[in-house]
Design an enzyme around this catalytic site. Structure first.
Site, PDB file in Angstrom:
ATOM      1  N   HIS A  69     -11.776 -12.827   9.911  1.00 16.45           N
ATOM      2  CA  HIS A  69     -10.788 -13.484   9.061  1.00 16.45           C
ATOM      3  C   HIS A  69      -9.736 -14.152   9.935  1.00 16.45           C
ATOM      4  CE1 HIS A  69      -8.443  -9.808   9.773  1.00 16.45           C
ATOM      5  NE2 HIS A  69      -7.381 -10.405   9.276  1.00 16.45           N
ATOM      6  N   HIS A  71      -5.599 -15.501  10.587  1.00 19.93           N
ATOM      7  CA  HIS A  71      -4.178 -15.249  10.351  1.00 19.93           C
ATOM      8  C   HIS A  71      -3.454 -16.592  10.398  1.00 19.93           C
ATOM      9  CE1 HIS A  71      -3.824 -10.702  11.614  1.00 19.93           C
ATOM     10  NE2 HIS A  71      -4.560 -10.895  10.524  1.00 19.93           N
ATOM     11  N   ASP A  82      -5.487  -4.256   8.623  1.00 24.33           N
ATOM     12  CA  ASP A  82      -6.643  -4.647   9.435  1.00 24.33           C
ATOM     13  C   ASP A  82      -7.197  -3.432  10.188  1.00 24.33           C
ATOM     14  OD1 ASP A  82      -6.407  -7.320   8.677  1.00 24.33           O
ATOM     15  OD2 ASP A  82      -5.203  -7.854  10.425  1.00 24.33           O
ATOM     16  N   CYS A 126      -2.813   9.185   0.968  1.00 20.49           N
ATOM     17  CA  CYS A 126      -2.712  10.639   0.862  1.00 20.49           C
ATOM     18  C   CYS A 126      -4.084  11.297   0.744  1.00 20.49           C
ATOM     19  CB  CYS A 126      -1.800  11.037  -0.292  1.00 20.49           C
ATOM     20  SG  CYS A 126      -2.359  10.570  -1.941  1.00 20.49           S
ATOM     21  N   HIS A 194      -0.363  12.411  -5.870  1.00 26.52           N
ATOM     22  CA  HIS A 194      -0.138  12.616  -4.439  1.00 26.52           C
ATOM     23  C   HIS A 194      -0.750  13.948  -4.030  1.00 26.52           C
ATOM     24  CE1 HIS A 194       1.655  12.174  -0.535  1.00 26.52           C
ATOM     25  NE2 HIS A 194       2.369  13.282  -0.657  1.00 26.52           N
ATOM     26  N   HIS A 221       0.811  15.568   4.792  1.00 26.59           N
ATOM     27  CA  HIS A 221       0.649  14.604   3.699  1.00 26.59           C
ATOM     28  C   HIS A 221       0.950  13.193   4.194  1.00 26.59           C
ATOM     29  CE1 HIS A 221       5.028  14.026   2.102  1.00 26.59           C
ATOM     30  NE2 HIS A 221       5.055  14.277   3.384  1.00 26.59           N
TER      31      HIS A 221
END
Length: 257
Positions: A69, A71, A82, A126, A194, A221
């Protein structure tokens, strides 16, 4: 990269500018070719998404060797997204800055730290930090659950944790022990949205510095929009808890049915 492939990528970047162009590097027999794809992102100037049907069509032609791809008006430096998606696809990613013309290749490492990874929903979030902990600690692997950003905000969507935990090998318990998954409600949400890994009094993560002190208990977490971390599990985190899930990999204690 071979000259004819680079020329094809550059031509595609010119044609799509100021949108991001995207495509695939294919091996067709003993040759390689660039396969241009449509960018179906709703924000094509900022990111790209390859049409799944075009990806499938490319696989019918040859073996996918890499993702390409551009930019526009930016450097070829990979964004957190990315990097996350490069790891998720387990393929090299080739990024062309345009009109600067610099091409950079990012190779998946296969091993992303559990701590301090940037947040990218659907790739580094998470659920993924939980799944990666289970893979590293216990050798467990889970299917790649698809999840749209913001699924927790509408009653018309499915409550993903509640709907999928049993099929993934988890069952509910009342009290956590190390390795249990804590599912919480955070922010404005209609569903538990979460999750983290309960580490008990031992926050150790092999090869990483959790930078924690005290007796705990601790929680690994990855909160939306923030780097992944280990925190003390108590106070607001305890109050937000809705499910405590244990995997069948863990043998029940004497007090469990």
């Amino acid at each position: 990269m071979r000259k004819h492939i680079l020329s094809a990528i550059q031509a595609h970047a010119v044609a799509e500018y100021p949108k991001e162009c995207c495509g695939l590097l294919l091996a067709v027999g003993r040759k390689q070719q660039y396969y241009p794809c449509r960018n179906i992102s709703t924000e094509p100037n900022e990111e790209f998404r390859i049409d799944p049907e075009e990806y499938a069509a490319a696989e019918d032609i040859g073996e996918v060797l890499g993702v390409v791809h551009s930019h526009p008006d930016a450097t070829s430096r990979p964004s957190p997204r990315d990097l996350a998606m490069c790891e998720a696809t387990a393929l090299p990613w080739h990024i062309l800055s345009w009109p600067e013309g610099d091409l950079r290749t990012v190779i998946p490492s296969g091993e992303v730290p559990l701590l301090k990874r940037p947040f990218v929903h659907g790739a580094w979030d998470c659920w993924q930090v939980c799944a990666d902990w289970y893979k590293r600690e216990w050798g467990l692997e889970f299917e790649a659950f698809k999840r749209a950003d913001g699924w927790w905000e509408s009653k018309d969507e499915t409550s993903l944790y509640e709907a999928n935990y049993e099929a993934a090998g988890f069952y509910r318990v009342d009290q956590p022990q190390r390795g249990d998954m804590i599912v919480m409600e955070v922010g404005r949400t209609v569903y538990p949205n979460h999750a983290g890994i309960f580490l008990g009094s031992d926050p150790a993560l092999p090869g990483e510095d959790a930078a924690t002190f005290g007796p705990g208990p601790f929680l690994l977490h990855h909160l939306y929009g923030r780097p992944s971390e280990v925190v003390v599990f108590g106070g607001p985190w305890f109050e937000r808890t809705r499910l405590i899930l244990r995997h069948h990999h863990v043998r029940p204690t004497r007090n469990e049915p």
